[in-house]
Write a protein that holds these residues in place. Structure first.
Motif, mmCIF file in Angstrom:
data_model
loop_
_atom_site.group_PDB
_atom_site.id
_atom_site.type_symbol
_atom_site.label_atom_id
_atom_site.label_comp_id
_atom_site.label_asym_id
_atom_site.label_seq_id
_atom_site.Cartn_x
_atom_site.Cartn_y
_atom_site.Cartn_z
ATOM 1 N N GLY A 74 -3.222 0.301 2.408
ATOM 2 C CA GLY A 74 -4.259 0.482 3.408
ATOM 3 C C GLY A 74 -5.018 1.767 3.115
ATOM 4 O O GLY A 74 -4.508 2.675 2.462
ATOM 5 N N PHE A 75 -6.251 1.832 3.573
ATOM 6 C CA PHE A 75 -7.031 3.048 3.387
ATOM 7 C C PHE A 75 -7.989 3.252 4.551
ATOM 8 O O PHE A 75 -8.265 2.335 5.331
ATOM 9 C CB PHE A 75 -7.768 3.052 2.038
ATOM 10 C CG PHE A 75 -8.593 1.817 1.766
ATOM 11 C CD1 PHE A 75 -9.890 1.699 2.237
ATOM 12 C CD2 PHE A 75 -8.056 0.778 1.015
ATOM 13 C CE1 PHE A 75 -10.644 0.565 1.965
ATOM 14 C CE2 PHE A 75 -8.808 -0.361 0.738
ATOM 15 C CZ PHE A 75 -10.103 -0.465 1.214
ATOM 16 N N VAL A 76 -8.491 4.481 4.654
ATOM 17 C CA VAL A 76 -9.326 4.878 5.777
ATOM 18 C C VAL A 76 -10.346 5.916 5.299
ATOM 19 O O VAL A 76 -10.108 6.611 4.316
ATOM 20 C CB VAL A 76 -8.448 5.456 6.923
ATOM 21 C CG1 VAL A 76 -7.717 6.714 6.483
ATOM 22 C CG2 VAL A 76 -9.255 5.705 8.172
ATOM 23 N N ALA A 120 -21.831 10.632 4.415
ATOM 24 C CA ALA A 120 -20.681 10.948 3.570
ATOM 25 C C ALA A 120 -19.446 10.197 4.070
ATOM 26 O O ALA A 120 -19.305 9.938 5.265
ATOM 27 C CB ALA A 120 -20.422 12.451 3.586
ATOM 28 N N HIS A 121 -18.560 9.844 3.141
ATOM 29 C CA HIS A 121 -17.323 9.136 3.464
ATOM 30 C C HIS A 121 -16.206 9.619 2.548
ATOM 31 O O HIS A 121 -16.458 10.255 1.518
ATOM 32 C CB HIS A 121 -17.482 7.620 3.275
ATOM 33 C CG HIS A 121 -18.491 6.996 4.176
ATOM 34 N ND1 HIS A 121 -18.277 6.811 5.519
ATOM 35 C CD2 HIS A 121 -19.741 6.519 3.931
ATOM 36 C CE1 HIS A 121 -19.341 6.234 6.061
ATOM 37 N NE2 HIS A 121 -20.246 6.049 5.117
ATOM 38 N N THR A 122 -14.966 9.280 2.911
ATOM 39 C CA THR A 122 -13.827 9.462 2.008
ATOM 40 C C THR A 122 -13.154 8.112 1.847
ATOM 41 O O THR A 122 -13.369 7.184 2.639
ATOM 42 C CB THR A 122 -12.787 10.471 2.551
ATOM 43 O OG1 THR A 122 -12.172 9.927 3.729
ATOM 44 C CG2 THR A 122 -13.413 11.820 2.848
ATOM 45 N N TRP A 123 -12.330 8.007 0.831
ATOM 46 C CA TRP A 123 -11.503 6.826 0.592
ATOM 47 C C TRP A 123 -10.093 7.353 0.445
ATOM 48 O O TRP A 123 -9.729 7.915 -0.593
ATOM 49 C CB TRP A 123 -11.976 6.104 -0.663
ATOM 50 C CG TRP A 123 -11.283 4.811 -0.965
ATOM 51 C CD1 TRP A 123 -11.167 3.732 -0.141
ATOM 52 C CD2 TRP A 123 -10.639 4.456 -2.185
ATOM 53 N NE1 TRP A 123 -10.486 2.717 -0.779
ATOM 54 C CE2 TRP A 123 -10.154 3.137 -2.044
ATOM 55 C CE3 TRP A 123 -10.418 5.109 -3.386
ATOM 56 C CZ2 TRP A 123 -9.469 2.476 -3.044
ATOM 57 C CZ3 TRP A 123 -9.739 4.450 -4.390
ATOM 58 C CH2 TRP A 123 -9.265 3.140 -4.222
ATOM 59 N N THR A 124 -9.301 7.221 1.493
ATOM 60 C CA THR A 124 -8.002 7.881 1.556
ATOM 61 C C THR A 124 -6.909 6.871 1.884
ATOM 62 O O THR A 124 -6.994 6.145 2.875
ATOM 63 C CB THR A 124 -8.024 8.993 2.627
ATOM 64 O OG1 THR A 124 -9.130 9.856 2.356
ATOM 65 C CG2 THR A 124 -6.744 9.788 2.618
ATOM 66 N N SER A 125 -5.874 6.870 1.060
ATOM 67 C CA SER A 125 -4.750 5.957 1.231
ATOM 68 C C SER A 125 -3.978 6.288 2.502
ATOM 69 O O SER A 125 -3.667 7.444 2.774
ATOM 70 C CB SER A 125 -3.825 6.080 0.019
ATOM 71 O OG SER A 125 -2.582 5.495 0.272
ATOM 72 N N SER A 126 -3.630 5.266 3.252
ATOM 73 C CA SER A 126 -2.781 5.443 4.437
ATOM 74 C C SER A 126 -1.370 5.832 4.033
ATOM 75 O O SER A 126 -0.629 6.424 4.822
ATOM 76 C CB SER A 126 -2.734 4.148 5.257
ATOM 77 O OG SER A 126 -4.036 3.760 5.638
ATOM 78 N N GLU A 127 -0.985 5.514 2.781
ATOM 79 C CA GLU A 127 0.353 5.805 2.264
ATOM 80 C C GLU A 127 0.384 7.071 1.409
ATOM 81 O O GLU A 127 1.344 7.318 0.686
ATOM 82 C CB GLU A 127 0.862 4.617 1.432
ATOM 83 C CG GLU A 127 1.048 3.338 2.218
ATOM 84 C CD GLU A 127 -0.243 2.532 2.368
ATOM 85 O OE1 GLU A 127 -1.257 2.818 1.701
ATOM 86 O OE2 GLU A 127 -0.246 1.612 3.195
ATOM 87 N N SER A 128 -0.688 7.858 1.416
ATOM 88 C CA SER A 128 -0.810 9.090 0.615
ATOM 89 C C SER A 128 -0.693 8.829 -0.886
ATOM 90 O O SER A 128 -0.162 9.650 -1.631
ATOM 91 C CB SER A 128 0.232 10.129 1.053
ATOM 92 O OG SER A 128 0.063 10.439 2.412
ATOM 93 N N VAL A 129 -1.190 7.681 -1.342
ATOM 94 C CA VAL A 129 -1.160 7.338 -2.759
ATOM 95 C C VAL A 129 -2.389 7.888 -3.475
ATOM 96 O O VAL A 129 -2.314 8.302 -4.622
ATOM 97 C CB VAL A 129 -1.051 5.806 -2.941
ATOM 98 C CG1 VAL A 129 -1.133 5.407 -4.394
ATOM 99 C CG2 VAL A 129 0.232 5.294 -2.313
ATOM 100 N N PHE A 130 -3.538 7.875 -2.823
ATOM 101 C CA PHE A 130 -4.780 8.377 -3.406
ATOM 102 C C PHE A 130 -5.633 8.987 -2.310
ATOM 103 O O PHE A 130 -5.469 8.666 -1.123
ATOM 104 C CB PHE A 130 -5.563 7.267 -4.132
ATOM 105 C CG PHE A 130 -5.865 6.080 -3.243
ATOM 106 C CD1 PHE A 130 -6.985 6.055 -2.421
ATOM 107 C CD2 PHE A 130 -5.027 4.986 -3.226
ATOM 108 C CE1 PHE A 130 -7.247 4.972 -1.604
ATOM 109 C CE2 PHE A 130 -5.281 3.880 -2.412
ATOM 110 C CZ PHE A 130 -6.401 3.881 -1.606
ATOM 111 N N ALA A 131 -6.537 9.859 -2.699
ATOM 112 C CA ALA A 131 -7.473 10.470 -1.749
ATOM 113 C C ALA A 131 -8.694 10.954 -2.520
ATOM 114 O O ALA A 131 -8.587 11.794 -3.406
ATOM 115 C CB ALA A 131 -6.816 11.633 -1.009
ATOM 116 N N SER A 132 -9.832 10.397 -2.177
ATOM 117 C CA SER A 132 -11.069 10.842 -2.815
ATOM 118 C C SER A 132 -11.536 12.137 -2.161
ATOM 119 O O SER A 132 -11.155 12.433 -1.027
ATOM 120 C CB SER A 132 -12.162 9.781 -2.647
ATOM 121 O OG SER A 132 -12.685 9.789 -1.323
#
Length: 135
Positions: free
Chosen positions: A119-121, A87-99
């Motif tokens: 950027g994302f993590v 499992a993974h997430t796709w999360t904006s470093s700038e809090s713009v999007f978060a799966s």
């Protein structure tokens, strides 16, 4: 054989026969269980409506990697699909999007309306990072 032991043996035999009957009901016919497993498509979560002006772009998570940095134009909808077994997430470093947590086969869409560097993590695996340039 004592009278007390006889009912226990009868009960054990009846239980064994019941278990065999239940196992036999499951059978080897995969048609009973296959539709339940294949009927539900992979979960897709949309955060915004896709832009009509751009066909979109894709990020495929594979091998604990988001792949190469991506450059898209404003209005592009990016679809992230998890092809990993983890499992993974796709999360904006700038809090713009978060799966949400993406299991194998799950996807998440996000439309980038404004230009910038994003950027994302993966919050589950913080060493997994990437970036998108919207220009």
């Amino acid at each position: 054989m004592t009278n007390a032991a006889f009912p226990v043996h009868r009960l054990a035999i009846a239980g064994l026969l019941g278990l065999v009957a239940l196992v036999g009901c499951g059978g080897d016919d995969e048609s009973d269980s296959a539709p339940a497993a294949t009927a539900a498509p992979a979960e897709s979560v949309e955060s915004e409506e896709p832009a009509a002006s751009d066909a979109g772009a894709t990020i495929t998570i594979s091998g604990f990697s988001f792949g190469d940095p991506l450059t898209v134009s404003p209005g592009t909808t990016v679809t992230v699909t998890n092809d990993d077994g983890s499992a993974h997430t796709w999360t904006s470093s700038e809090s713009v999007f978060a799966s949400p947590t993406l299991e194998q086969g799950d996807s998440f869409d996000f439309t980038f309306d404004e230009a910038g560097e994003f950027g994302f993590v993966c919050l589950i695996h913080p060493a997994m990072t990437g970036s998108i340039t919207v220009a």
